[in-house]
Design a protein around this motif. Structure first.
Motif, PDB file in Angstrom:
ATOM      1  N   ALA A  97       1.339  -1.175   0.005  1.00 15.03           N
ATOM      2  CA  ALA A  97       0.314  -0.052  -0.552  1.00 15.03           C
ATOM      3  C   ALA A  97       0.877   0.974   0.007  1.00 15.03           C
ATOM      4  CB  ALA A  97      -0.613   0.172   1.558  1.00 15.03           C
TER       5      ALA A  97
ATOM      6  N   ARG B 179       2.194   2.520  -2.890  1.00  9.21           N
ATOM      7  CA  ARG B 179       1.051   2.635  -4.342  1.00  9.21           C
ATOM      8  C   ARG B 179       0.775   4.874  -3.701  1.00  9.21           C
ATOM      9  NH1 ARG B 179      -3.688   0.528  -3.044  1.00  9.21           N
ATOM     10  NH2 ARG B 179      -3.068  -1.420  -2.006  1.00  9.21           N
ATOM     11  N   LEU B 180       1.074   4.981  -2.091  1.00 12.00           N
ATOM     12  CA  LEU B 180       0.840   6.009  -2.182  1.00 12.00           C
ATOM     13  C   LEU B 180       1.398   6.728  -1.701  1.00 12.00           C
ATOM     14  CD1 LEU B 180      -1.465   7.166   0.090  1.00 12.00           C
ATOM     15  CD2 LEU B 180       0.671   7.276   1.840  1.00 12.00           C
TER      16      LEU B 180
ATOM     17  N   TYR C 153      -5.382  22.228  -4.889  1.00 12.18           N
ATOM     18  CA  TYR C 153      -4.982  20.423  -4.435  1.00 12.18           C
ATOM     19  C   TYR C 153      -3.835  20.661  -3.657  1.00 12.18           C
ATOM     20  CZ  TYR C 153      -5.125  15.487  -5.090  1.00 12.18           C
ATOM     21  OH  TYR C 153      -4.433  14.517  -5.305  1.00 12.18           O
TER      22      TYR C 153
ATOM     23  N   ASN D 117      -9.427  15.892  -1.907  1.00 13.75           N
ATOM     24  CA  ASN D 117      -8.340  16.019  -1.773  1.00 13.75           C
ATOM     25  C   ASN D 117      -9.087  13.980  -0.873  1.00 13.75           C
ATOM     26  OD1 ASN D 117      -5.538  17.028  -1.732  1.00 13.75           O
ATOM     27  ND2 ASN D 117      -7.562  18.143  -0.924  1.00 13.75           N
ATOM     28  N   LEU D 118      -9.660  13.243  -1.419  1.00 12.91           N
ATOM     29  CA  LEU D 118     -10.875  12.058  -1.241  1.00 12.91           C
ATOM     30  C   LEU D 118     -10.390  10.964  -0.508  1.00 12.91           C
ATOM     31  CD1 LEU D 118     -13.544  12.475  -0.947  1.00 12.91           C
ATOM     32  CD2 LEU D 118     -14.181  11.093  -2.284  1.00 12.91           C
ATOM     33  N   ASP D 119      -9.175  10.768  -1.478  1.00 16.40           N
ATOM     34  CA  ASP D 119      -8.762   9.428  -0.990  1.00 16.40           C
ATOM     35  C   ASP D 119      -7.476  10.163   0.313  1.00 16.40           C
ATOM     36  OD1 ASP D 119      -6.502  11.369  -2.260  1.00 16.40           O
ATOM     37  OD2 ASP D 119      -5.478  10.503  -3.320  1.00 16.40           O
ATOM     38  N   LEU D 120      -6.985  11.520   0.287  1.00 21.00           N
ATOM     39  CA  LEU D 120      -6.374  11.320   1.164  1.00 21.00           C
ATOM     40  C   LEU D 120      -6.535  11.626   3.297  1.00 21.00           C
ATOM     41  CD1 LEU D 120      -2.983  12.479   1.602  1.00 21.00           C
ATOM     42  CD2 LEU D 120      -3.947  14.831   2.266  1.00 21.00           C
TER      43      LEU D 120
ATOM     44  N   LYS E  57      -2.332  -6.247   0.554  1.00 19.74           N
ATOM     45  CA  LYS E  57      -3.394  -5.176   0.507  1.00 19.74           C
ATOM     46  C   LYS E  57      -4.292  -6.075   0.451  1.00 19.74           C
ATOM     47  CE  LYS E  57      -3.585  -4.864  -4.196  1.00 19.74           C
ATOM     48  NZ  LYS E  57      -4.907  -4.305  -5.694  1.00 19.74           N
TER      49      LYS E  57
ATOM     50  N   ASN F  83       1.441   8.145  -6.033  1.00 16.25           N
ATOM     51  CA  ASN F  83       0.713   9.005  -6.431  1.00 16.25           C
ATOM     52  C   ASN F  83       0.745  10.283  -6.176  1.00 16.25           C
ATOM     53  OD1 ASN F  83      -1.015   6.724  -7.613  1.00 16.25           O
ATOM     54  ND2 ASN F  83      -2.236   6.573  -5.549  1.00 16.25           N
TER      55      ASN F  83
ATOM     56  N   LEU G 276      -9.874  10.166   3.134  1.00 16.09           N
ATOM     57  CA  LEU G 276     -10.665   8.901   4.158  1.00 16.09           C
ATOM     58  C   LEU G 276      -9.070   7.916   4.671  1.00 16.09           C
ATOM     59  CD1 LEU G 276     -13.049   7.202   3.440  1.00 16.09           C
ATOM     60  CD2 LEU G 276     -11.278   6.144   0.921  1.00 16.09           C
ATOM     61  N   PHE G 277      -8.239   8.516   3.420  1.00 20.68           N
ATOM     62  CA  PHE G 277      -6.752   7.737   4.638  1.00 20.68           C
ATOM     63  C   PHE G 277      -6.361   7.854   6.045  1.00 20.68           C
ATOM     64  CE2 PHE G 277      -1.995   8.027   5.451  1.00 20.68           C
ATOM     65  CZ  PHE G 277      -2.326   6.240   5.443  1.00 20.68           C
TER      66      PHE G 277
END
Lengths: 284, 104, 159
Positions: A173, A176-177, A232, C8-11, C139, A180, C13-14
């Motif tokens: 994981a 991948r983080l 962003y 920044n949804l992924d961030l 994962k 990205n 959520l994490f």
């Protein structure tokens, strides 16, 4: 035998450190490591790129971007040639053999690929309203070549992603983080690189056309389309509004004359419409 | 069937040995349980579904072992040991083995 | 504000998963330890050894196998901690409490079974730990460990 049960409150099998404290240490160490790595890699990439001869880059480009060679666009080629003819005699760009392709894509964008390949998306030509505007975009891409930005970007982004995969494994994981994150920060040119290319493009535009008209048209349209600034956190792209301001202050400083820009030539206009079936899909 | 994991049956005398008996079962967790476990994985803690599943499976392995011992004519299994191994993705083998004996 | 969250949804959520994992995991762990300690004190009189034990003739009434087990998994936060620790090496503290809890709980369940059946002691205790499912660091996996405790419960002839 006598059995005496004892209960102890101390737990010898569990460490006393607080998990949040451990997290802070680990994340801190990780960030420090990443920072050191990033700086070292960045500096080496920049140094190495300056040392790579253009011939080697052309060779690289031939081997990795071979699919681009077939269909050169004549109308864009003539426009690029006009800019190239106006380069100063000692410019390193003369060592490249440039090719320019028109690729069918709605996006209004252009790319500089290693080996002197420029890719213009048809969306850009459709939206362009003047020769000067199109010339500015081409000159901007030439600026990236002159500063070797495309190679630097390739070096850093690839290096970091490969390093993350090597360290953490392909599937984990965290890699991948990381990839990205790197893709978000490294997929574009840096703010500095973009404004350097803008500066280069502006000079070339003035040399070719005699005035700076149409220099900011492209970004003005992008602003209108994109609307307000959407922040962003992970992005580092310069905002088009900032680029317009910078270009305008450059024009003022150097006292470039601004005249009316020439309308787009017929040869390009006719090309964007019927001929496009000929364009093959290009891996992006 | 008397089962112990010591070398003998405490308080009784072994009169006859029949050799090793074993029972095993391979079980896969099923979809619903896996989903719940996936949720539970977020907050941590006991995965009750899995605990029960493994208990049931272990009981089945023991039943098979004692069936084997019964067929041998034994009335007790001593020195029982358990082993667990994951044989494939999402499947686990529960294994029990011991010595079948006759006690009196 | 909404734009920032969606961008920044992924961030987010994490971070949310981390926070939920940490708070729930910590609360559950505290509660579990409390219950373990309470039950351990309750059952402390039940003798437990991992030697075979020798019994005089006529001292033993009955003997049988008892076992207890528990499957546990780590929370999101501690799993991340373990992944990070994997990189630097050293003591993986995030897993220490997990295994400790599972093993003590397994012993307690075994003892409870023995007590319910009227045993006076458990001899020849054996402990085993095994991973269930795939490795915990991959994962989408349900990584968990099982602790198993088993032994022979002995009912004595007591006057």
């Amino acid at each position: 035998m006598k059995f005496t049960p004892k209960h102890i409150d101390e737990n010898v099998n569990v460490s006393k450190t607080h998990p949040l404290g451990e997290l802070a240490w680990l994340v801190g160490g990780m960030l420090l490591l990443a920072l050191v790595f990033y700086l070292v890699l960045g500096v080496t990439a920049d140094l190495a790129v300056a040392k790579i001869p253009i011939k080697a880059e052309v060779w690289l480009g031939e081997h990795f971007v071979a699919s681009f060679e077939a269909n050169e666009d004549e109308a864009l080629r003539r426009r690029l040639q006009r800019l190239l003819d106006n380069l100063p005699a000692d410019s390193p760009l003369h060592q490249y053999t440039f090719t320019v392709q028109l690729v069918k894509n709605e996006e209004a964008n252009a790319l500089a690929l290693p080996g002197g390949h420029i890719v213009v998306f048809s969306g850009l030509v459709e939206q362009a309203e003047s020769e000067n505007e199109l010339a500015m975009v081409l000159a901007h891409e030439l600026g990236h070549f002159a500063h070797r930005d495309h190679l630097k970007r390739l070096g850093r982004g690839l290096g970091l992603t490969v390093a993350a995969i090597l360290v953490f494994g392909e599937d984990s994981a965290i890699s991948r983080l990381m990839s990205n994150l790197f893709l978000a920060t490294e997929s574009g040119y840096s703010r500095q690189q973009e404004s350097d290319a803008d500066r280069f493009g502006l000079e070339l535009l003035v040399n070719s056309f005699g005035h700076a008209g149409g220099a900011t048209d492209f970004f003005a349209r992008v602003v209108k389309k994109a609307g307000r600034r959407v922040p962003y956190l992970l992005a580092s792209h310069p905002h088009p509004e900032d680029r317009i301001e910078e270009l305008q202050s450059l024009i003022r400083e150097n006292g470039y004359p601004v005249e009316k820009s020439a309308p787009l030539g017929d040869d390009l206009l006719s090309e964007t419409e019927p001929e496009q079936e000929a364009e093959t899909a290009v891996d992006q | 069937m008397i089962m112990t994991n010591v070398g003998s049956v405490p308080g009784k005398k072994i009169v006859e040995h029949f050799g090793i008996v074993q029972g095993s079962t391979v079980r896969a967790k099923h979809f619903g349980r896996d989903m719940m476990a996936g949720l539970k994985n977020l907050v941590g803690g006991e995965l009750k579904g899995y605990t029960e599943l493994l208990q049931e499976s272990r009981q089945e392995a023991m039943d098979r072992m004692s069936e084997q011992a019964r067929l041998m004519g034994a009335n007790a299994v001593v020195n029982i040991r358990f082993a667990t191994s994951s044989v494939a993705q999402g499947a686990a083998e529960l294994f029990a083995y011991g010595t079948a004996v006759k006690v009196e | 504000m909404l734009e920032v969250i969606f961008g920044n949804l992924d961030l987010f959520l994490f971070l949310l998963l981390m926070a939920v994992g940490y708070s729930c995991g910590t609360i559950a762990e505290k509660r579990h330890y409390k219950s373990i300690i309470r039950r351990e004190k309750e059952l402390i009189k039940l003798m437990l050894v991992n030697a075979e034990g020798h019994f005089a003739d006529g001292a033993v009434n009955n003997s049988f196998l008892v076992s207890g087990s528990m499957v546990v998994s780590n929370d999101y936060f501690k799993r991340l901690l373990a992944i990070l620790r994997n990189f630097f090496g050293g003591r993986v503290k995030a897993y220490e409490t997990l295994i400790d809890r599972a093993r003590r709980e397994a012993i307690l369940r075994m003892k409870e079974e023995a007590k319910a059946k009227g045993a006076h002691m458990i001899v020849n205790l054996r402990l085993e730990t095994s991973t269930i499912g795939r490795s915990a660091n991959k994962k989408n996996s349900v990584g968990s460990i099982e602790a198993l405790a088993y032994g022979t419960a002995v009912v004595m002839n007591r006057p």
